[in-house]
Design a protein around this motif. Structure first.
Motif, short mmCIF file in Angstrom:
data_model
loop_
_atom_site.label_atom_id
_atom_site.label_comp_id
_atom_site.label_asym_id
_atom_site.label_seq_id
_atom_site.Cartn_x
_atom_site.Cartn_y
_atom_site.Cartn_z
N LEU A 76 1.17 -1.10 0.10
CA LEU A 76 -0.03 0.01 -0.15
C LEU A 76 0.77 1.31 -0.13
O LEU A 76 1.70 1.27 0.98
CB LEU A 76 -0.80 0.24 1.13
N ILE A 77 0.64 2.09 -0.80
CA ILE A 77 1.45 3.44 -1.18
C ILE A 77 0.51 4.42 -0.74
O ILE A 77 -0.52 4.75 -1.33
CB ILE A 77 2.22 3.56 -2.34
N ARG A 78 0.75 4.97 0.46
CA ARG A 78 -0.13 6.19 1.03
C ARG A 78 0.29 7.74 0.44
O ARG A 78 1.28 7.53 -0.48
CB ARG A 78 0.35 6.30 2.61
N ARG A 79 -0.56 8.46 0.51
CA ARG A 79 -0.62 9.64 -0.24
C ARG A 79 0.65 10.53 0.08
O ARG A 79 1.23 11.01 -0.86
CB ARG A 79 -1.78 10.74 0.21
N ASP A 80 1.42 10.24 1.25
CA ASP A 80 2.65 10.97 1.31
C ASP A 80 3.84 10.12 1.26
O ASP A 80 5.11 10.58 1.47
CB ASP A 80 2.85 11.32 2.94
N GLY A 81 3.57 8.94 0.51
CA GLY A 81 4.79 8.13 -0.04
C GLY A 81 5.20 7.00 0.66
O GLY A 81 5.98 6.30 0.63
N ILE A 118 -0.07 -3.88 -5.83
CA ILE A 118 0.09 -2.62 -5.41
C ILE A 118 -1.07 -1.79 -5.32
O ILE A 118 -1.69 -1.47 -6.35
CB ILE A 118 1.51 -1.92 -5.83
N GLU A 119 -1.56 -1.45 -4.04
CA GLU A 119 -2.71 -0.39 -3.82
C GLU A 119 -2.05 1.03 -3.69
O GLU A 119 -1.18 1.13 -2.78
CB GLU A 119 -3.33 -0.74 -2.52
N LEU A 120 -2.49 2.07 -4.47
CA LEU A 120 -2.43 3.29 -4.30
C LEU A 120 -3.29 4.02 -3.50
O LEU A 120 -4.68 3.65 -3.87
CB LEU A 120 -2.22 3.99 -5.49
N ALA A 130 3.06 13.13 -6.03
CA ALA A 130 4.17 13.00 -6.43
C ALA A 130 4.91 12.16 -5.48
O ALA A 130 5.70 11.25 -6.03
CB ALA A 130 5.17 14.44 -6.74
N ALA A 131 4.76 12.10 -4.39
CA ALA A 131 5.34 10.93 -3.54
C ALA A 131 5.00 9.80 -3.54
O ALA A 131 5.78 8.82 -3.61
CB ALA A 131 5.10 11.43 -2.02
N GLN A 132 3.77 9.57 -4.14
CA GLN A 132 3.39 8.29 -4.59
C GLN A 132 3.95 7.56 -5.68
O GLN A 132 4.24 6.30 -5.74
CB GLN A 132 1.80 8.32 -4.73
N TYR A 133 4.01 8.39 -6.75
CA TYR A 133 4.76 8.11 -7.97
C TYR A 133 6.14 7.74 -7.71
O TYR A 133 6.65 6.61 -8.11
CB TYR A 133 4.49 9.36 -8.93
N ARG A 134 6.94 8.38 -6.95
CA ARG A 134 8.36 8.10 -6.68
C ARG A 134 8.28 6.98 -5.84
O ARG A 134 9.10 6.18 -6.22
CB ARG A 134 8.81 9.51 -5.64
N CYS A 135 7.30 6.66 -4.77
CA CYS A 135 7.46 5.32 -4.32
C CYS A 135 7.26 4.17 -5.05
O CYS A 135 7.95 3.16 -5.04
CB CYS A 135 6.71 5.51 -3.05
N LEU A 136 6.19 4.39 -5.90
CA LEU A 136 5.90 3.51 -6.72
C LEU A 136 6.77 3.05 -7.92
O LEU A 136 7.09 1.91 -8.38
CB LEU A 136 4.47 3.86 -7.78
N ASP A 174 -1.82 8.43 -14.03
CA ASP A 174 -1.00 9.04 -15.22
C ASP A 174 0.06 8.02 -15.69
O ASP A 174 1.14 7.97 -15.15
CB ASP A 174 -0.12 10.40 -15.02
N TRP A 175 -0.41 6.97 -16.51
CA TRP A 175 0.30 6.10 -16.84
C TRP A 175 1.71 6.21 -17.62
O TRP A 175 2.73 5.71 -17.43
CB TRP A 175 -0.49 4.90 -17.67
N ALA A 176 1.44 7.58 -18.64
CA ALA A 176 2.69 8.04 -19.18
C ALA A 176 3.77 8.58 -18.30
O ALA A 176 4.70 8.11 -18.44
CB ALA A 176 2.14 9.19 -20.39
N TYR A 177 3.25 9.23 -17.40
CA TYR A 177 4.26 9.82 -16.28
C TYR A 177 4.83 8.62 -15.60
O TYR A 177 6.07 8.87 -15.59
CB TYR A 177 3.42 10.91 -15.34
N PHE A 178 4.02 7.63 -15.30
CA PHE A 178 4.49 6.53 -14.35
C PHE A 178 5.71 5.94 -15.11
O PHE A 178 6.55 5.55 -14.79
CB PHE A 178 3.63 5.61 -13.98
N ARG A 179 5.12 5.83 -16.63
CA ARG A 179 6.39 5.16 -17.39
C ARG A 179 7.48 5.80 -17.82
O ARG A 179 8.51 5.13 -17.91
CB ARG A 179 5.70 4.42 -18.66
N GLN A 180 7.26 7.04 -17.86
CA GLN A 180 8.72 7.88 -18.17
C GLN A 180 9.48 7.94 -16.91
O GLN A 180 10.86 7.81 -17.01
CB GLN A 180 8.04 9.20 -18.64
N SER A 181 8.76 7.97 -15.63
CA SER A 181 9.51 7.97 -14.58
C SER A 181 10.45 6.85 -14.20
O SER A 181 11.25 6.67 -13.64
CB SER A 181 8.64 8.44 -13.17
N LEU A 182 9.70 5.49 -14.60
CA LEU A 182 10.00 4.30 -14.53
C LEU A 182 11.53 4.26 -15.65
O LEU A 182 12.59 3.63 -15.09
CB LEU A 182 9.22 3.14 -14.68
N ALA A 183 11.62 4.72 -16.67
CA ALA A 183 12.53 4.57 -17.67
C ALA A 183 13.78 5.38 -17.31
O ALA A 183 15.04 5.11 -17.92
CB ALA A 183 11.92 5.02 -18.96
#
Length: 189
Positions: A76-81, A118-120, A130-136, A174-183
């Motif tokens: 589980l990824i909380r709002r604060d990351g 993984i639950e967001l 943004a903290a959730q995307y970083r943690c994810l 935001d799938w595009a943002y997630f995939r770009q961040s992952l790359a």
């Protein structure tokens, strides 16, 4: 951070009883979800209580209808990351329900057998933080490094594997943002 005996070292462990052994030693799919309890509320410990079978049906009218469910997720990824891990990746969490996945030329069911859930913390319409995307991204990288059968192409949403009954993580993800961040590399790596 790495995975040690199925536990991600960056996550706070809270063991869920809603797990069992995987039938095969396979981790080859990542399913992303969203959750908020009650719906639209992003604070409190209700999700942890649900995943550990401690949800008080008297605490909110919505809880009365779901407190009996025996469900879990790996993370589980909380709002604060903050990240909470309920089930080791080597075990089967009960997150995908009735679902199917096209794996090459064949359709597979019983996705919990080979997937990580993984639950967001969120709902399908409120933007994730943004903290959730970083943690994810960090968790996903650890999973990709630890499980060679899992690839970026094998990351999907609950809505994609159970389209007639689920819609999470929803259009707010935001799938595009997630995939770009992952790359690209994370700062500090």
């Amino acid at each position: 951070m790495s995975i040690d005996h199925g536990w991600w070292q960056q996550a706070r462990p809270v063991v869920s009883p809603n797990q069992d052994a995987r039938p095969r030693d396979e981790v080859s799919l990542l399913v992303l979800h969203s959750i908020s309890l009650p719906p639209g509320v992003f604070t409190g410990d209700a999700v942890e209580a649900l995943f550990t079978n401690r949800l008080d049906p008297q605490a909110h009218a919505y809880f009365a209808a779901i407190h009996h469910l025996r469900v879990s997720a790996h993370l589980l990824i909380r709002r604060d990351g903050e990240c909470v891990q309920f089930v080791p990746f080597s075990a089967r969490a009960w997150h995908a329900g009735r679902s199917c996945w096209r794996d090459g030329q064949r359709w597979r069911r019983a996705l919990n057998d080979f997937s990580v859930g993984i639950e967001l913390e969120g709902d399908e319409v409120t933007p994730y933080t943004a903290a959730q995307y970083r943690c994810l991204v960090s968790a996903t990288r650890a999973l990709l490094a630890g499980y060679p059968q899992l690839t970026p192409a094998r990351i999907t949403g609950h809505a994609h594997v159970a389209p007639l009954r689920k819609s999470d993580p929803g259009p707010a993800f935001d799938w595009a943002y997630f995939r770009q961040s992952l790359a690209k590399p994370l700062s500090g790596e």
